[in-house]
Write a protein that holds these residues in place. Sequence first.
Motif, PDB file in Angstrom:
ATOM      1  N   SER A 275       0.849  -1.192   0.000  1.00 26.96           N
ATOM      2  CA  SER A 275       0.000   0.000   0.000  1.00 26.96           C
ATOM      3  C   SER A 275       0.883   1.241   0.000  1.00 26.96           C
ATOM      4  O   SER A 275       1.996   1.221   0.525  1.00 26.96           O
ATOM      5  CB  SER A 275      -0.914   0.010   1.229  1.00 26.96           C
ATOM      6  OG  SER A 275      -1.907  -0.989   1.130  1.00 26.96           O
ATOM      7  N   LEU A 276       0.369   2.308  -0.601  1.00 31.76           N
ATOM      8  CA  LEU A 276       1.123   3.547  -0.736  1.00 31.76           C
ATOM      9  C   LEU A 276       0.492   4.673   0.070  1.00 31.76           C
ATOM     10  O   LEU A 276      -0.721   4.700   0.272  1.00 31.76           O
ATOM     11  CB  LEU A 276       1.172   3.974  -2.204  1.00 31.76           C
ATOM     12  CG  LEU A 276       1.787   3.024  -3.219  1.00 31.76           C
ATOM     13  CD1 LEU A 276       1.641   3.609  -4.620  1.00 31.76           C
ATOM     14  CD2 LEU A 276       3.251   2.749  -2.904  1.00 31.76           C
ATOM     15  N   ARG A 277       1.332   5.606   0.496  1.00 32.62           N
ATOM     16  CA  ARG A 277       0.837   6.876   1.022  1.00 32.62           C
ATOM     17  C   ARG A 277       0.892   7.895  -0.105  1.00 32.62           C
ATOM     18  O   ARG A 277       1.962   8.152  -0.665  1.00 32.62           O
ATOM     19  CB  ARG A 277       1.699   7.363   2.190  1.00 32.62           C
ATOM     20  CG  ARG A 277       1.693   6.482   3.431  1.00 32.62           C
ATOM     21  CD  ARG A 277       2.454   7.183   4.547  1.00 32.62           C
ATOM     22  NE  ARG A 277       2.730   6.305   5.668  1.00 32.62           N
ATOM     23  CZ  ARG A 277       3.858   5.598   5.814  1.00 32.62           C
ATOM     24  NH1 ARG A 277       4.808   5.690   4.883  1.00 32.62           N
ATOM     25  NH2 ARG A 277       4.041   4.829   6.856  1.00 32.62           N
ATOM     26  N   VAL A 278      -0.249   8.445  -0.439  1.00 32.60           N
ATOM     27  CA  VAL A 278      -0.324   9.481  -1.465  1.00 32.60           C
ATOM     28  C   VAL A 278      -1.156  10.629  -0.906  1.00 32.60           C
ATOM     29  O   VAL A 278      -1.861  10.464   0.091  1.00 32.60           O
ATOM     30  CB  VAL A 278      -0.956   8.939  -2.775  1.00 32.60           C
ATOM     31  CG1 VAL A 278      -0.149   7.781  -3.336  1.00 32.60           C
ATOM     32  CG2 VAL A 278      -2.411   8.538  -2.566  1.00 32.60           C
ATOM     33  N   PRO A 279      -1.100  11.823  -1.520  1.00 33.82           N
ATOM     34  CA  PRO A 279      -1.932  12.934  -1.035  1.00 33.82           C
ATOM     35  C   PRO A 279      -3.416  12.576  -1.025  1.00 33.82           C
ATOM     36  O   PRO A 279      -3.888  11.799  -1.856  1.00 33.82           O
ATOM     37  CB  PRO A 279      -1.636  14.051  -2.043  1.00 33.82           C
ATOM     38  CG  PRO A 279      -0.260  13.734  -2.558  1.00 33.82           C
ATOM     39  CD  PRO A 279      -0.192  12.228  -2.602  1.00 33.82           C
ATOM     40  N   ALA A 280      -4.132  13.153  -0.080  1.00 30.84           N
ATOM     41  CA  ALA A 280      -5.558  12.837   0.090  1.00 30.84           C
ATOM     42  C   ALA A 280      -6.355  13.112  -1.180  1.00 30.84           C
ATOM     43  O   ALA A 280      -7.294  12.378  -1.501  1.00 30.84           O
ATOM     44  CB  ALA A 280      -6.123  13.633   1.263  1.00 30.84           C
ATOM     45  N   LEU A 281      -5.987  14.163  -1.916  1.00 31.22           N
ATOM     46  CA  LEU A 281      -6.706  14.472  -3.148  1.00 31.22           C
ATOM     47  C   LEU A 281      -6.555  13.340  -4.164  1.00 31.22           C
ATOM     48  O   LEU A 281      -7.516  12.986  -4.859  1.00 31.22           O
ATOM     49  CB  LEU A 281      -6.187  15.783  -3.747  1.00 31.22           C
ATOM     50  CG  LEU A 281      -6.789  16.183  -5.106  1.00 31.22           C
ATOM     51  CD1 LEU A 281      -8.293  16.394  -4.984  1.00 31.22           C
ATOM     52  CD2 LEU A 281      -6.111  17.439  -5.643  1.00 31.22           C
ATOM     53  N   ILE A 282      -5.355  12.767  -4.257  1.00 29.72           N
ATOM     54  CA  ILE A 282      -5.127  11.654  -5.183  1.00 29.72           C
ATOM     55  C   ILE A 282      -5.983  10.458  -4.790  1.00 29.72           C
ATOM     56  O   ILE A 282      -6.596   9.803  -5.642  1.00 29.72           O
ATOM     57  CB  ILE A 282      -3.637  11.267  -5.215  1.00 29.72           C
ATOM     58  CG1 ILE A 282      -2.794  12.457  -5.684  1.00 29.72           C
ATOM     59  CG2 ILE A 282      -3.403  10.059  -6.105  1.00 29.72           C
ATOM     60  CD1 ILE A 282      -3.105  12.933  -7.075  1.00 29.72           C
ATOM     61  N   ASP A 283      -6.042  10.163  -3.493  1.00 28.04           N
ATOM     62  CA  ASP A 283      -6.901   9.068  -3.037  1.00 28.04           C
ATOM     63  C   ASP A 283      -8.366   9.329  -3.376  1.00 28.04           C
ATOM     64  O   ASP A 283      -9.093   8.413  -3.786  1.00 28.04           O
ATOM     65  CB  ASP A 283      -6.742   8.876  -1.521  1.00 28.04           C
ATOM     66  CG  ASP A 283      -5.621   7.911  -1.174  1.00 28.04           C
ATOM     67  OD1 ASP A 283      -5.269   7.059  -2.008  1.00 28.04           O
ATOM     68  OD2 ASP A 283      -5.086   8.022  -0.051  1.00 28.04           O
TER      69      ASP A 283
END
Length: 364
Positions: A275-283
């Motif tokens: 799993s990745l951490r990405v910016p909330a907007l991308i999620d």
Amino acid sequence: MQSTDQKKFLLQADYAASLRPLLPPEAFLPDRSKIWILLINLAILVLGWTMARHLDQWSWQWMWLYLPFALVMGNSVIALLFSTHDLMHNSAIRNPRVKQALTLAGLALLWMPPTMWKAVHNREHHRKTNSFQDPDRNYLHSQPFSWGKWIQNLFVPSSEVNPILLAVGMTQAWGIHVFRNLTSVLIFVDGTAQYTQASFKVSTKERRKIFWELLAIAALHLGIIAYIGVKPAGLILGYFLPIWIGYAGVIFYIYTNHMMSSLTPVNDPLANSLSLRVPALIDALHFNFSYHTEHHVFPGMNSDYYPVLQGLLQSLYPDRHNLMDATEAWRTMLRTPRHYLNDNVFTDWNGEKMVECPLPRPMG
């Protein structure tokens, strides 16, 4: 009887049994919001193609103003895949004709017939994740030379990849992935294709449906081109560029989902997925697709609840759950080779470099 090595792993069913009682019932209800999001992104693309029809009337100095909308269209290509992906894992659409039409529309720009997606993704990949039988895994160093393995070696992020070929590959690798798997099931009906990572078979009925769906997709693409018109500016900026942007975004996720993990003898999502951490907007834009381990634990779950599931996994299995910043995942891929020498060691094309898989295996 399981071997000592297999006892280190847990099955997807083991995680599901322990976690399901801890999650709210609504997390497993059909998510019809994906239908509307799919339709909204189709509308965005139609608007973009309509604008592209008239780009030949723009002064060339102002055509760059279309680029931001091409980026929005590229994101819509990504959103179409991920929203259709979620719909095909749950029962939000019950009418078979409506489901066929929507999934075909959602996957058409990806050149992926829905019946093929069900076979290669839902059936083969999810049941055999990162095993020797998974068509989405890295190639083995021991696999014979083939055009599929050669192209993968040229394009995939690794410590050996040429940066220019990597950039080209980001826009083309999805198409190669689709072409490789489609030709393998349409031509090699007995599942003996040697140029895929792992060959598989489909039934005669499925093959027939894949063929007709592929023809429908080709007709749709020709229709889009005819609608825009055979005009270089409109086709490049309104058709090819959004597709290339979308393919690059999709393949970034696919590269990081499993390709740094060990091969696993059983389907253990916490050992074979990242799993990745990405910016909330991308999620928000991509339906929490970065929560990929969570998706493999509960494929039919409403993706809005993946953050809740991730919190439970980190609490109950802190030493098994793999989570990494997206930028760090990308840098790690560029530091490691991409061919499996064995289930836990990567090597390069020539078998000269040996690096352990960067994601830890369960210790028992």
